[in-house]
Each structure stands twice: as structure tokens, then as C-alpha cells.
Design a protein around this motif. Structure first.
Motif, PDB file in Angstrom:
ATOM      1  N   TYR A   9     -56.260 -39.588  -5.680  1.00 15.53           N
ATOM      2  CA  TYR A   9     -57.500 -39.127  -6.607  1.00 15.53           C
ATOM      3  C   TYR A   9     -58.293 -40.373  -7.007  1.00 15.53           C
ATOM      4  N   GLN A  10     -58.729 -40.869  -5.573  1.00 18.38           N
ATOM      5  CA  GLN A  10     -59.618 -42.031  -5.747  1.00 18.38           C
ATOM      6  C   GLN A  10     -61.173 -41.801  -5.170  1.00 18.38           C
ATOM      7  N   LEU A  11     -61.266 -40.789  -4.046  1.00 15.73           N
ATOM      8  CA  LEU A  11     -62.622 -40.519  -3.598  1.00 15.73           C
ATOM      9  C   LEU A  11     -62.631 -38.859  -3.684  1.00 15.73           C
ATOM     10  N   TYR A  12     -63.999 -38.563  -3.752  1.00 20.36           N
ATOM     11  CA  TYR A  12     -64.063 -37.043  -3.595  1.00 20.36           C
ATOM     12  C   TYR A  12     -65.397 -36.870  -3.049  1.00 20.36           C
ATOM     13  N   SER A  13     -65.259 -36.676  -1.661  1.00 22.97           N
ATOM     14  CA  SER A  13     -66.563 -36.613  -0.719  1.00 22.97           C
ATOM     15  C   SER A  13     -66.860 -35.312  -0.412  1.00 22.97           C
ATOM     16  N   ILE A  14     -68.341 -35.052  -0.450  1.00 26.78           N
ATOM     17  CA  ILE A  14     -68.984 -33.837  -0.245  1.00 26.78           C
ATOM     18  C   ILE A  14     -69.880 -33.999   1.240  1.00 26.78           C
ATOM     19  N   ILE A  15     -69.982 -33.022   1.853  1.00 27.78           N
ATOM     20  CA  ILE A  15     -70.804 -32.961   3.046  1.00 27.78           C
ATOM     21  C   ILE A  15     -72.174 -32.017   2.899  1.00 27.78           C
ATOM     22  N   MET A  23     -64.521 -40.020  -8.656  1.00 21.59           N
ATOM     23  CA  MET A  23     -63.215 -39.542  -8.999  1.00 21.59           C
ATOM     24  C   MET A  23     -62.427 -40.294  -9.371  1.00 21.59           C
ATOM     25  N   PHE A  24     -61.705 -40.455 -10.298  1.00 21.26           N
ATOM     26  CA  PHE A  24     -60.667 -41.301 -10.583  1.00 21.26           C
ATOM     27  C   PHE A  24     -59.803 -40.807 -11.896  1.00 21.26           C
ATOM     28  N   PRO A  25     -58.746 -41.105 -12.048  1.00 23.74           N
ATOM     29  CA  PRO A  25     -57.730 -40.716 -13.061  1.00 23.74           C
ATOM     30  C   PRO A  25     -58.397 -40.596 -14.377  1.00 23.74           C
ATOM     31  N   GLY A  26     -58.949 -41.483 -14.859  1.00 20.04           N
ATOM     32  CA  GLY A  26     -59.629 -41.630 -16.185  1.00 20.04           C
ATOM     33  C   GLY A  26     -60.759 -40.934 -16.355  1.00 20.04           C
TER      34      GLY A  26
END
Length: 94
Positions: free
Chosen positions: A3-9, A69-72
Motif C-alpha cells: 500500500y505504497q503506490l497507486y498508479s493509474i494509466i 496511497m499510504f496506510p495513514g
């Protein structure tokens, strides 16, 4: 998943860059994390002795954008990010 990166195209490079700029103006950090490694100076000079082309890699990397995107991440922050992205596309359709 970390849950560190959330990438969109996105559909194209221009749209990706415009969305990134729009989010920055709204105080939302986004970043292009995935540059094709074969195009970096290090690999061009040190590893790869001949010119190569990785069309799929180059195509995807020109359209990908990573959003927060990160846990907090608070629900209110997530909603702000989503609303801002929706606002961008609503304005671009006008």
C-alpha cells in the motif's frame, strides 16, 4: 501489497501531464515513478552498448501517474483526491 503506490494509466502523455499539473495546483502530490530503465543515462552508458527499443515499456511509462496511497491516508484525503480527479475530467470534457 505494501500500500505504497497507486498508479493509474491515462490515455496519453498530454493528459497525464495535465492531470499531474492540476493535482499539484490542488496540493495533491503525484509522481511519475516508472521511467524506462533502458533510457536512463546510466544504462545507456554503462550497460547497454547498442540502441534498443522497448515500445510497450515506453508507451506505458509515458501514460502512467502515481497518486497518493499510504496506510495513514485519511478517508477525507482520499475523497479529496478522487473528487479532484473527477473535477479534472469533468473540466476536460467541457
Amino acid at each position: 501489497h505494501v500500500y505504497q503506490l497507486y498508479s493509474i494509466i491515462l490515455d496519453n502523455n498530454k493528459l497525464r501531464n495535465n492531470l499531474k499539473e492540476f493535482l499539484t495546483k490542488k496540493g495533491i502530490m503525484s509522481k511519475v515513478f516508472f521511467e524506462p530503465i533502458h533510457l536512463t543515462d546510466f544504462y545507456k552508458k554503462q550497460i547497454i552498448k547498442k540502441q534498443i527499443s522497448l515500445k510497450n515499456t515506453e508507451n506505458i511509462s509515458s501514460k502512467i501517474l502515481t497518486i497518493p496511497m499510504f496506510p495513514g491516508l485519511l478517508r477525507s484525503e482520499l475523497e479529496y483526491i478522487c473528487e479532484s480527479i473527477n473535477e479534472f475530467f469533468e473540466k476536460s470534457n467541457d
